[in-house]
Design a protein around this motif. Structure first.
Motif, PDB file in Angstrom:
ATOM      1  N   TYR A 126       0.816  -1.236   0.000  1.00 27.02           N
ATOM      2  CA  TYR A 126       0.000   0.000   0.000  1.00 27.02           C
ATOM      3  C   TYR A 126       0.850   1.288   0.000  1.00 27.02           C
ATOM      4  O   TYR A 126       0.591   2.213  -0.780  1.00 27.02           O
ATOM      5  CB  TYR A 126      -0.888  -0.086   1.242  1.00 27.02           C
ATOM      6  CG  TYR A 126      -1.936   0.965   1.467  1.00 27.02           C
ATOM      7  CD1 TYR A 126      -3.295   0.636   1.397  1.00 27.02           C
ATOM      8  CD2 TYR A 126      -1.606   2.272   1.814  1.00 27.02           C
ATOM      9  CE1 TYR A 126      -4.276   1.579   1.658  1.00 27.02           C
ATOM     10  CE2 TYR A 126      -2.580   3.216   2.067  1.00 27.02           C
ATOM     11  CZ  TYR A 126      -3.901   2.867   1.983  1.00 27.02           C
ATOM     12  OH  TYR A 126      -4.876   3.798   2.232  1.00 27.02           O
ATOM     13  N   ASP A 133       0.987   7.711  -6.170  1.00 26.57           N
ATOM     14  CA  ASP A 133      -0.075   8.730  -6.288  1.00 26.57           C
ATOM     15  C   ASP A 133       0.529  10.129  -6.174  1.00 26.57           C
ATOM     16  O   ASP A 133       0.256  11.024  -6.971  1.00 26.57           O
ATOM     17  CB  ASP A 133      -1.095   8.626  -5.138  1.00 26.57           C
ATOM     18  CG  ASP A 133      -1.803   7.285  -5.059  1.00 26.57           C
ATOM     19  OD1 ASP A 133      -1.852   6.587  -6.076  1.00 26.57           O
ATOM     20  OD2 ASP A 133      -2.311   6.958  -3.953  1.00 26.57           O
ATOM     21  N   ASP A 147      -2.764  10.349  10.960  1.00 27.68           N
ATOM     22  CA  ASP A 147      -2.578   8.912  10.683  1.00 27.68           C
ATOM     23  C   ASP A 147      -1.860   8.649   9.356  1.00 27.68           C
ATOM     24  O   ASP A 147      -1.357   7.549   9.146  1.00 27.68           O
ATOM     25  CB  ASP A 147      -3.941   8.182  10.714  1.00 27.68           C
ATOM     26  CG  ASP A 147      -4.920   8.723   9.680  1.00 27.68           C
ATOM     27  OD1 ASP A 147      -4.735   9.855   9.201  1.00 27.68           O
ATOM     28  OD2 ASP A 147      -5.879   8.001   9.350  1.00 27.68           O
ATOM     29  N   ILE A 184      -9.126  13.456  14.839  1.00 27.39           N
ATOM     30  CA  ILE A 184     -10.489  13.713  15.323  1.00 27.39           C
ATOM     31  C   ILE A 184     -10.953  12.467  16.084  1.00 27.39           C
ATOM     32  O   ILE A 184     -10.894  11.353  15.546  1.00 27.39           O
ATOM     33  CB  ILE A 184     -11.443  13.992  14.129  1.00 27.39           C
ATOM     34  CG1 ILE A 184     -10.903  15.109  13.224  1.00 27.39           C
ATOM     35  CG2 ILE A 184     -12.860  14.296  14.627  1.00 27.39           C
ATOM     36  CD1 ILE A 184     -10.742  16.456  13.853  1.00 27.39           C
TER      37      ILE A 184
END
Ligand code: TYM
Length: 312
Positions: A126, A133, A147, A184
Motif C-alpha cells: 500500500y 499517487d 494517521d 479527530i
C-alpha cells in the motif's frame, strides 16, 4: 507558478466527520493557494472492499461529498485512481526498489498483523501505491490527518531511492497536518475510523447523526462528558461552549442534543446541495479529471520508463 497540492480519500465507506475536519475542511482552506488535485483512492479501497456494488456506490458518494462540501471541479482536478493506470505501474517500480523489512514497518500492515489477521499483498505494498499517487504529479504538499504522516514519509523515501538509483526525477513532498485537528476522536474517544465503528457520518440523515451522537461513550463520574466535548469543539469555539457546559453540568443528554443541533446546522445546507448532484454529474467530473491527471502522469512515466531502461 503555483505549487502542487495532492491529497486523496479511500472509497471504502461513507465519509465521517473525521474525514471532514481532518482532511476536507483543511483542504478547502488552502486549495486555492495551490495547483490542487483530489483523488478517490479506489485501488487503495480494494485492499479491504471486495463488493463491486459497494465499490461503485462508494466512488459516486465520495465525489458527491467532495462537491457538496464546496470543492470546485473547475479549480481542482478531481479524479479516481483506477482511471490513471500510471499509478499502479509506478507502484510496481517502487516495489522493486524497496525491501520487505522496510514495508514491514508500515503501521497499517503492523496493526493488521498485531490483530492476528492475515494481510493481503496489496495492503503490504500500500505505501508504494500511495507514494506513486503523490510523486507522479511533482507534489509539493500533501494535506492529511496525523494517521497518514508515515505514508508521506514513505513517499519521500521512495522518491529518494529512485533519485539515487536513476538520477533526479521526483520531488520530495511534505505533509501538512494541522495540529488542532490532526486526530479527530470518535464516539469512544479513540481516533474516528470506519474500522473502529466509532464514526459520526458526515452526510447521514439527522436521525443517523443523532443515533451516533447519543452513542458517544460518557463517563458518569465527571461533570463534563469529555468525548462529547471533544467533538463539540469542532463545531463551536471552546470559549463559546463554556457557558453551555457550565450551565448543564452533568446533564449529558442535554449536551448531546445541543451537539446534534450544531452538527445539523453545519450539515443541513451541504446536504441540500448534495441532493441536487446527480450520478451523471459525478461521471462528468471524473472523466474530465482523469483527462487532466492522465496527461501529467503519462508525461512523467515517459521519463521514468526512459530512466529505468525499459524504453529501447
Ligand atoms: P483515508 O481514506 O483513511 O482518510 C482520508 C483522510 O481523512 C483523514 N482522517 C482523519 N483525520 C483526522 N482525524 C480522523 N479521525 C481521521 N480519519 C481520517 C486521513 O488522515 C486522510 O487525510 N491512504 C489514504 C488515502 C490516500 C492518500 C493518497 C492520501 C491514498 N493516496 C495520496 C493523500 C495522498 C487513506 O487511507 O486515507
Amino acid at each position: 507558478m503555483k505549487k502542487r497540492l495532492f491529497t486523496g480519500i479511500q472509497s471504502s465507506g461513507t465519509l465521517h466527520i473525521g474525514n471532514y475536519f481532518g482532511a476536507l475542511k483543511p483542504f478547502l482552506e488552502i486549495a486555492g493557494d495551490y495547483d490542487s488535485m483530489l483523488m478517490v483512492a479506489d485501488y487503495h479501497a480494494l485492499t479491504s472492499l471486495k463488493d463491486p456494488e459497494a465499490m461503485r456506490a462508494n466512488i459516486i458518494n465520495v465525489v458527491k461529498d467532495y462537491l457538496a462540501v464546496g470543492v470546485n471541479p473547475a479549480d481542482v482536478v478531481i479524479f479516481k485512481q483506477s482511471d490513471v493506470s500510471a499509478h499502479t505501474e509506478l507502484a510496481w517500480i517502487f516495489d522493486c526498489l524497496v525491501t520487505v523489512p522496510f514495508l514491514q514497518q508500515a503501521h497499517a500492515y503492523k496493526d493488521k498483523i498485531a490483530k492476528g489477521l492475515e494481510a493481503n499483498a496489496g495492503l503490504f505494498t500500500y505505501p508504494m501505491l500511495m507514494a506513486a499517487d503523490i510523486l507522479l504529479y511533482d507534489t509539493d504538499v500533501v494535506p492529511v490527518g496525523a494517521d497518514q504522516k508515515q505514508h508521506v514519509e514513505y513517499a519521500r523515501e521512495a522518491a529518494a531511492k529512485f533519485n539515487n538509483s536513476y538520477g533526479e526525477t521526483f520531488k520530495e513532498p511534505k505533509e501538512i497536518i494541522m495540529e488542532s485537528i490532526a486526530t479527530i476522536p470518535g464516539t469512544d474517544g479513540k481516533k474516528m475510523s470506519k474500522s473502529y465503528g466509532n464514526t459520526i457520518p458526515l452526510f447521514g440523515t439527522k436521525d443517523e447523526i443523532a443515533k451516533a451522537v447519543m452513542g458517544i461513550v460518557t463517563d458518569s463520574t465527571g461533570d463534563r462528558p469529555e468525548h462529547v466535548h471533544a467533538i463539540h469543539k469542532l463545531f463551536q469555539a471552546d470559549g463559546d461552549l463554556l457557558p453551555l457546559y457550565e450551565e448543564h453540568k452533568g446533564k449529558y443528554k442535554h449536551l448531546k442534543e445541543a451537539l446534534i443541533e450544531d452538527i445539523e446546522r453545519m450539515v443541513a445546507p451541504m446536504r441540500e446541495v448534495r441532493a441536487d448532484i446527480t450520478d451523471a454529474d459525478v461521471k462528468t467530473v471524473l472523466e474530465e479529471g482523469a483527462l487532466r491527471a492522465r496527461a501529467q502522469a503519462d508525461a512523467k512515466m515517459q521519463d521514468v520508463r526512459e530512466k529505468i531502461g525499459v524504453r529501447i
